[in-house]
Write an enzyme that holds these catalytic residues in place. Structure first.
Site, PDB file in Angstrom:
ATOM      1  N   GLY A 248      -1.266  11.653   1.396  1.00 48.78           N
ATOM      2  CA  GLY A 248      -1.325  10.654   0.341  1.00 48.78           C
ATOM      3  C   GLY A 248      -2.369   9.589   0.603  1.00 48.78           C
ATOM      4  O   GLY A 248      -2.429   8.585  -0.117  1.00 48.78           O
ATOM      5  N   ASP A 249      -3.166   9.768   1.640  1.00 42.79           N
ATOM      6  CA  ASP A 249      -4.211   8.805   1.963  1.00 42.79           C
ATOM      7  C   ASP A 249      -5.359   9.563   2.620  1.00 42.79           C
ATOM      8  O   ASP A 249      -5.436  10.785   2.520  1.00 42.79           O
ATOM      9  CB  ASP A 249      -3.658   7.683   2.849  1.00 42.79           C
ATOM     10  CG  ASP A 249      -4.330   6.338   2.582  1.00 42.79           C
ATOM     11  OD1 ASP A 249      -5.577   6.302   2.586  1.00 42.79           O
ATOM     12  OD2 ASP A 249      -3.624   5.333   2.373  1.00 42.79           O
TER      13      ASP A 249
END
Length: 468
Positions: A248-249
């Site tokens: 997610g990053d």
């Protein structure tokens, strides 16, 4: 990794007059490591129970503490056999290997009390999630020498949903724990593991040197907050290779401290190799440099990288007040499929540690080299935004082909406060990257010297364990 042999030794026992069978398992295993060990023990020797519900935090810490006595006698393994081993944070020791069987799963406890709070990192001045300190990482070590965390692709499951919800609700008093964090250490290997659902960052070597991260699979929901893959932070002589990351990053985020705290601490990340990385991260970068880069980032060499459905290929993130530098960056043989931006440089990232940063501390961004890169289905070729009065310079693009998406942005290149050259780049770049045509497309080359971490030779290690 391959298992050499399993021998079941059956012993008949009598309990309350009734006969029962209890098995001991004699197992040999083989793996590659920077150092082999003389002694071996199983987590079951220290009361560990792999049922997925019994807390093993004390068992892991007792095991590490016991095995530390062998540091001067060839070191020790701690073997984690098949099972689901629930645990909170525990500390590693020097001359030590943590080895996970292929069917072993470390389950991160969701009991906050099993993660002691510690001070913020000195180069950050505060926690990332909250101004106070931070929860100790699941697997943690500081001031260590010669540590290996590896296995037969065993699993560490951070069970991050609980922490993500606490983060979104603003209920965290401290920064979420990472899965693996090693501080102020040297000669570190993290390899052949699957990391799932980290509460936040997955692998965080910080203030350390001589680090090998190899054969790691990292998976988290693409909407999970701050689940960066591998974040070398104020580290020297690091090699990241053969890793597959869905997060997610940023898949890899290179860091070195935050604003005035990072400037004062003054420890750069340098001599970093990244190779054979595959990344999927629709809302972040394949490789990010910053935004916490106040101690400096220099001599990063990335090659044979694949990005799929990822926001950007290479992203440089910085801001007024960061100070520091990002320079001598080399990237080659980078393939991108379905991207928002192929290249992104941001001089207005913001996100300061506090209001005490120095507005005169301007970052130096120079010597950024990209070559032999190809992309398809891209919305925008590049968004390159330097800082007014502090341009990003020495940008070199060579032999780069970017295939635009059917519904691409009208302005394919956006460039402000940057300077550089482009050779053999399609589509034609912005005017601030002066087009040199198709001659000399071999420029923007990698350095020819070999970094020390590439001279590290792995050993084939074997061990035998007899456990319940």
């Amino acid at each position: 990794m391959k298992t050499l042999g399993i021998l079941l030794l059956l012993t008949l026992l009598s309990l309350n007059g009734a006969e029962s069978r209890k098995a001991r398992i004699l197992e040999s295993f083989e793996y590659a490591a920077i150092t082999c060990r003389r002694h071996t023990a199983s987590i079951t020797d220290f009361g560990g129970v792999g049922d997925g519900t019994t807390s093993n935090t004390k068992a892991f810490q007792d095991a590490v503490n016991h095995l530390s006595q062998f540091a001067s006698d060839g070191g020790a393994h701690l073997y984690v056999p098949p099972g689901k081993w629930l645990t909170g944070s525990f500390n590693l020791t020097s001359y030590f290997t943590l080895y996970l069987h292929k069917d072993a799963v470390l389950l991160a406890s969701q009991d906050v009390s099993e993660y002691p709070a510690i001070k913020p990192l000195p180069s950050y001045g505060r926690g990332r999630d909250a101004a106070a300190g931070r929860f100790t990482s699941l697997i943690f070590g500081t001031n260590l020498t010669d540590v290996v965390v590896t296995g037969e692709n065993g699993t560490i499951d951070g069970q991050g949903e609980f922490w993500w919800q606490q983060f979104h609700k603003g209920k965290l008093k401290y920064t979420r724990p990472y899965l693996i964090e090693i501080m102020f250490s040297t000669n570190i290997q993290i390899s052949n593991l699957t990391l799932l659902n980290s509460p936040s960052w997955n692998v965080h070597p910080v203030y350390s040197s001589n680090i090998l991260v190899q054969g790691i699979t990292i998976i988290a929901p693409v909407t999970s907050p701050n689940t960066d893959g591998i974040n070398p932070d104020s580290c020297t002589n690091t090699r990241i290779e053969d890793c597959y990351i869905i997060s997610g990053d940023d898949c890899v985020a290179v860091k070195s401290g935050w604003d005035e705290y990072g400037i004062a601490f003054g420890m750069p990340t340098r001599q970093l190799i990244i190779r054979r990385l595959t990344c999927i991260s629709p809302y972040s970068a394949t490789i990010a440099l910053g935004s916490e880069m106040s101690g400096g980032i220099q001599d990063v060499r990335a090659e044979d990288i694949t990005a799929i459905n990822t926001e950007s290929g290479i992203r440089i993130k910085t801001a007024v007040g960061r100070g520091g530098y990002v320079k001598d960056i080399y990237v080659k043989r980078f393939t991108m499929h379905t991207m928002k931006w192929a290249f992104w440089m941001t001089g207005n990232y913001g996100s300061h540690a506090d209001t005490h940063y120095d507005p005169n501390a301007l970052p130096v961004i120079q010597g950024i080299n990209y070559k032999d890169m190809v992309a398809d289905n891209v919305s925008m070729a590049a968004r390159l935004e330097g800082i007014s009065g502090d341009p990003f310079t020495g940008i070199c693009l060579s032999n780069v082909t970017i295939g635009m998406a059917v519904k691409h942005k009208k302005q394919i290149w956006t460039c402000t406060d940057v300077a550089g050259v482009a050779r053999g780049v399609t589509p034609l770049p912005c005017e601030l990257l002066v087009d040199q045509g198709t001659e000399n497309v071999g420029e923007c080359d990698f350095p020819l010297d070999v970094l020390p971490i590439d001279e590290v030779e792995m050993k084939t290690c074997t061990a035998t364990i007899n456990y319940l």
